[in-house]
Enzyme design. Structure first.
Site, PDB file in Angstrom:
ATOM      1  N   TYR A  57      29.172  33.445  46.082  1.00  0.00           N
ATOM      2  CA  TYR A  57      30.458  33.110  46.375  1.00  0.00           C
ATOM      3  C   TYR A  57      30.458  31.304  46.116  1.00  0.00           C
ATOM      4  O   TYR A  57      31.875  30.417  45.878  1.00  0.00           O
ATOM      5  CB  TYR A  57      31.069  33.460  47.789  1.00  0.00           C
ATOM      6  CG  TYR A  57      31.171  34.480  48.272  1.00  0.00           C
ATOM      7  CD1 TYR A  57      32.950  35.447  47.162  1.00  0.00           C
ATOM      8  CD2 TYR A  57      31.099  35.814  49.188  1.00  0.00           C
ATOM      9  CE1 TYR A  57      33.188  36.596  47.840  1.00  0.00           C
ATOM     10  CE2 TYR A  57      31.739  36.736  49.541  1.00  0.00           C
ATOM     11  CZ  TYR A  57      32.517  37.420  48.567  1.00  0.00           C
ATOM     12  OH  TYR A  57      33.299  38.414  48.157  1.00  0.00           O
TER      13      TYR A  57
ATOM     14  N   GLY B 183      31.869  24.408  29.808  1.00  0.00           N
ATOM     15  CA  GLY B 183      30.746  25.216  29.069  1.00  0.00           C
ATOM     16  C   GLY B 183      31.016  25.800  29.060  1.00  0.00           C
ATOM     17  O   GLY B 183      30.659  25.887  26.651  1.00  0.00           O
TER      18      GLY B 183
ATOM     19  N   CYS C 109      19.940  46.991  38.382  1.00  0.00           N
ATOM     20  CA  CYS C 109      18.898  46.456  39.638  1.00  0.00           C
ATOM     21  C   CYS C 109      19.511  47.052  41.322  1.00  0.00           C
ATOM     22  O   CYS C 109      19.161  48.446  41.227  1.00  0.00           O
ATOM     23  CB  CYS C 109      19.485  45.087  39.771  1.00  0.00           C
ATOM     24  SG  CYS C 109      17.930  44.351  40.554  1.00  0.00           S
ATOM     25  N   LEU C 110      20.041  46.349  42.363  1.00  0.00           N
ATOM     26  CA  LEU C 110      20.382  47.225  43.611  1.00  0.00           C
ATOM     27  C   LEU C 110      21.199  48.063  43.339  1.00  0.00           C
ATOM     28  O   LEU C 110      21.473  49.415  43.657  1.00  0.00           O
ATOM     29  CB  LEU C 110      21.108  45.999  44.088  1.00  0.00           C
ATOM     30  CG  LEU C 110      21.730  46.783  45.725  1.00  0.00           C
ATOM     31  CD1 LEU C 110      21.040  46.720  46.864  1.00  0.00           C
ATOM     32  CD2 LEU C 110      22.600  46.087  46.068  1.00  0.00           C
ATOM     33  N   GLY C 111      22.231  48.904  41.937  1.00  0.00           N
ATOM     34  CA  GLY C 111      22.843  49.758  41.974  1.00  0.00           C
ATOM     35  C   GLY C 111      22.204  50.845  41.349  1.00  0.00           C
ATOM     36  O   GLY C 111      22.215  51.793  41.597  1.00  0.00           O
TER      37      GLY C 111
ATOM     38  N   HIS D  23      17.994  43.460  34.510  1.00  0.00           N
ATOM     39  CA  HIS D  23      19.214  42.936  34.494  1.00  0.00           C
ATOM     40  C   HIS D  23      19.888  42.840  32.881  1.00  0.00           C
ATOM     41  O   HIS D  23      19.754  41.932  31.907  1.00  0.00           O
ATOM     42  CB  HIS D  23      19.773  41.385  35.135  1.00  0.00           C
ATOM     43  CG  HIS D  23      20.140  41.692  36.589  1.00  0.00           C
ATOM     44  ND1 HIS D  23      21.402  41.802  37.358  1.00  0.00           N
ATOM     45  CD2 HIS D  23      19.082  41.250  37.240  1.00  0.00           C
ATOM     46  CE1 HIS D  23      20.579  41.672  38.515  1.00  0.00           C
ATOM     47  NE2 HIS D  23      19.374  41.441  38.840  1.00  0.00           N
TER      48      HIS D  23
ATOM     49  N   PRO E 215      46.154  11.528  33.819  1.00  0.00           N
ATOM     50  CA  PRO E 215      44.867  11.600  34.005  1.00  0.00           C
ATOM     51  C   PRO E 215      43.874  11.561  33.645  1.00  0.00           C
ATOM     52  O   PRO E 215      42.487  11.183  34.093  1.00  0.00           O
ATOM     53  CB  PRO E 215      45.311  12.895  34.887  1.00  0.00           C
ATOM     54  CG  PRO E 215      46.264  13.140  35.129  1.00  0.00           C
ATOM     55  CD  PRO E 215      47.254  12.197  34.019  1.00  0.00           C
TER      56      PRO E 215
ATOM     57  N   GLU F 140      14.651  47.099  52.331  1.00  0.00           N
ATOM     58  CA  GLU F 140      15.353  45.622  52.714  1.00  0.00           C
ATOM     59  C   GLU F 140      15.870  45.680  53.748  1.00  0.00           C
ATOM     60  O   GLU F 140      16.863  45.505  54.695  1.00  0.00           O
ATOM     61  CB  GLU F 140      16.489  45.450  51.664  1.00  0.00           C
ATOM     62  CG  GLU F 140      17.173  44.279  51.338  1.00  0.00           C
ATOM     63  CD  GLU F 140      18.051  43.774  49.772  1.00  0.00           C
ATOM     64  OE1 GLU F 140      17.798  44.472  48.989  1.00  0.00           O
ATOM     65  OE2 GLU F 140      19.097  42.512  49.948  1.00  0.00           O
TER      66      GLU F 140
ATOM     67  N   GLU G  53      22.583  42.960  31.426  1.00  0.00           N
ATOM     68  CA  GLU G  53      24.214  42.010  31.084  1.00  0.00           C
ATOM     69  C   GLU G  53      23.189  40.638  31.008  1.00  0.00           C
ATOM     70  O   GLU G  53      23.960  39.575  30.348  1.00  0.00           O
ATOM     71  CB  GLU G  53      24.750  42.067  32.641  1.00  0.00           C
ATOM     72  CG  GLU G  53      24.110  41.416  33.211  1.00  0.00           C
ATOM     73  CD  GLU G  53      22.894  41.664  34.837  1.00  0.00           C
ATOM     74  OE1 GLU G  53      22.954  42.823  34.116  1.00  0.00           O
ATOM     75  OE2 GLU G  53      23.462  41.203  35.859  1.00  0.00           O
TER      76      GLU G  53
HETATM   77  N1  GLN Z   1      17.761  43.009  46.945  1.00  0.00           N
HETATM   78  C1  GLN Z   1      17.503  44.174  45.576  1.00  0.00           C
HETATM   79  C2  GLN Z   1      16.392  43.624  45.391  1.00  0.00           C
HETATM   80  O1  GLN Z   1      15.961  41.985  45.507  1.00  0.00           O
HETATM   81  C3  GLN Z   1      18.585  44.298  44.360  1.00  0.00           C
HETATM   82  C4  GLN Z   1      18.338  42.499  43.469  1.00  0.00           C
HETATM   83  C5  GLN Z   1      19.456  42.559  42.888  1.00  0.00           C
HETATM   84  O2  GLN Z   1      20.380  43.414  42.266  1.00  0.00           O
HETATM   85  N2  GLN Z   1      19.653  41.468  41.264  1.00  0.00           N
HETATM   86  O3  GLN Z   1      15.016  44.371  44.558  1.00  0.00           O
END
Ligand code: GLN
Length: 539
Positions: A61, A25, A389-391, A515, A197, A413, A517
């Site tokens: 993972y 990539g 986001c989740l943060g 996001h 190889p 959640e 990022e």
């Molecule tokens: N789990 C959370 C949600 O679905 C945050 C998702 C995430 O961090 N991409 O809203």
């Protein structure tokens, strides 16, 4: 003489041999950058030979980060490299999996569109793959680069390889080329580099009718001329087209410069019968110089997450921090902190001495309490904090619990019985039953509140950012949290959704539902990352 189909868009097909994780990539993205810097318009795509329709349902993972495109596709993380190197926006047409190709063919079969024929891998699946490749052709592009995921020799890759063989046959040599990225290992005990190889992987390609035009050899140390000659001879490739890609000293962003030194881009343009324009890498080289010689020293940022042990899980986050370091002429050192470890050992021990805290996105309960402890530590000790986001959602929970006295405040959640569901499922998500591709995905516009840290960072009123979530700030709690000092710095345009939270009386505390990022590049660091790193440097 065989008459070739009239074709104007040029195609480069990138395959990989010997082992996975060779950096195909990165090589593809580097080639794209070089061609762009020669004045050509490039588009990129990745073919993934697994059966998931997209990687959206896979654990980080398994697959590393899921990269989200502007148009809301959940895709392979290599698209992140493509966008970061070239600055182009990839789309849904930039990533196809075997699962997606088969779904399309099977749906068509169910509709009876094959008119009684037996539906087969060749030609029906291969035709669908060729359609996917052709979907990027057009007047707005000169060169399409298609990377075939996996390693040559894998059963799964075969239909893709057969499709690119046919495709190149149809468009002709002057319009398409095969670039094979392969490994030339150094065997320490023998003190030698081994070409076998690579010879074997090229011979597998040849049995299916593909003779690579160019070999890019990944190696730990420089290859001698004798190895290049040997590979050229055994693999039927011109010696000058055996290119070495030695591990770079400082950053992956050096790869294109190293490839350009060997004229890889010139050979490609010659093979594809394209005019060799001048190469202008000045901005890229200046960026590299700022990275390699940061005049403002180091800054240590903790990233507290749940998938810390796999570097690829937060690929774009780490890259964005690097970009923000470049923009601030500082070196960002990342302290990787597993959220569950922090929960056990305490924030004091795990975060001592860091200048900033970043809590990235994620799913599921594991590690949540550790993230909340980390955020409390950053809030109380006035350490710059960036929640994504989740943060961001954890920052809201922390504030509700510890500042507003809402004991047990949570996201539904994780706890659907809490008295204070400060984060809850979005209305539109309540009827969703399928998990694949059903989150709030892709770019949405957001209006910023003036006088906030976010507004200062972006320097404008309206922004557009990419999303991937099902849960949102619960508007019923807005007034209570606002009274205690939470600021709603960004609101989704046309929707009443909280997109950014900040808090009063803190040097830099920003949480965003989107996001950022996914929109940061080394040449254009994302404003929120740049603002966050700048604030951390002041600590
Ligand atoms: N789990 C959370 C949600 O679905 C945050 C998702 C995430 O961090 N991409 O809203």
């Amino acid at each position: 003489m065989v008459k070739k189909v009239q074709h104007t868009t040029k195609h480069i097909f990138v395959t990989g041999g010997v082992v996975s994780s060779l950096g195909k990539g990165l090589t593809a993205a580097s080639v794209a950058l070089l061609l762009q810097k020669r004045g050509y318009r490039v588009k990129m795509q990745k073919m993934d030979p697994y059966l998931n329709v997209d990687p959206g349902t896979m654990s980080p993972y398994q697959h590393g980060e899921v990269y989200v495109t502007v148009d809301g596709a959940e895709t392979d993380l290599d698209l992140g490299h493509y966008e970061r190197f070239t600055g182009i926006d990839c789309t849904r047409s930039s990533n196809f999996t075997t699962g997606r190709i088969y779904s399309t063919v099977i749906a068509r079969e169910r509709k009876g569109e094959y008119l009684g024929k037996t539906v087969q891998v060749i030609p029906h699946i291969t035709d669908e793959i060729k359609t996917a490749i052709r979907s990027l052709d057009g007047d707005d592009v000169d060169i399409v680069i298609t990377e075939i995921g996996g390693t040559v020799g894998d059963i799964e890759s075969l239909p893709f390889l057969e499709a690119i063989r046919q495709f190149r046959q149809e468009i002709g040599r002057q319009n398409g080329l095969f670039l094979h990225v392969t490994l030339v290992p150094y065997i320490k005990a023998a003190g030698e580099m081994k070409t076998k190889p690579s010879q074997q992987s090229v011979s597998i390609l040849r049995t299916i009718g593909i003779i690579p035009d160019i070999l890019v050899c990944r190696c730990e140390r420089p290859m001698g001329a004798e190895h290049k000659e040997k590979l050229a001879l055994f693999c039927n490739v011109d010696k000058s087209l055996v290119i070495e890609e030695t591990d770079v000293a400082n950053t992956i962003y050096e790869v294109p410069v190293e490839l350009a030194k060997q004229d890889l881009d010139v050979y490609i343009m010659e093979l594809l019968n394209m005019h060799v324009n001048r190469l202008d890498m000045s901005d890229w080289k200046e960026m590299l110089n700022n990275y390699i010689n940061p005049c403002n020293g180091d800054v240590e940022i903790a990233v507290v997450g749940k998938y810390i042990s796999l570097r690829d899980s937060y690929k774009s986050i780490y890259e964005s921090l690097t970009h923000a370091g470049i923009a601030n002429k500082a070196r960002v050192k990342v302290r990787l902190v597993e959220a569950e470890e922090l929960e056990k050992n305490g924030a004091d021990q795990m975060l001592k001495g860091v200048s900033g805290l970043l809590v990235p996105g994620g799913f599921g309960q594991r590690g949540i309490e550790g993230k909340i402890l980390a955020i409390q530590y950053a809030r109380e000790n006035k350490i710059p904090f960036f929640g994504i986001c989740l943060g961001m959602q954890c920052a809201v929970m922390e504030f509700a619990r510890n500042v507003c006295g809402m004991t047990g405040a949570n996201s539904s959640e994780f706890d659907d019985k809490t008295r204070y569901p400060v984060i809850s499922l979005m209305e539109e998500q309540k009827k969703v039953t399928d998990m694949g591709g059903t989150m709030r995905l892709g770019s949405y516009e957001c209006t910023l509140k003036s006088g906030t840290k976010s507004h200062a960072a972006y320097g404008k009123d309206e922004i557009s950012e990419r999303h991937r979530h099902r849960y949102e700030f619960t508007n019923d709690f807005r007034a209570q949290l606002q009274k205690k000092g939470m600021i709603f710095a960004g609101i989704a345009k046309g929707l009443d959704l909280v997109e950014i939270v900040e808090i009063k009386d803190h040097p830099w505390f920003v949480g965003c539902q989107f996001h950022p990022e996914f929109q940061s590049t080394p040449l254009h660091a994302h404003p929120l990352f740049t603002g966050f790193v700048a604030a951390s440097m002041k600590g």
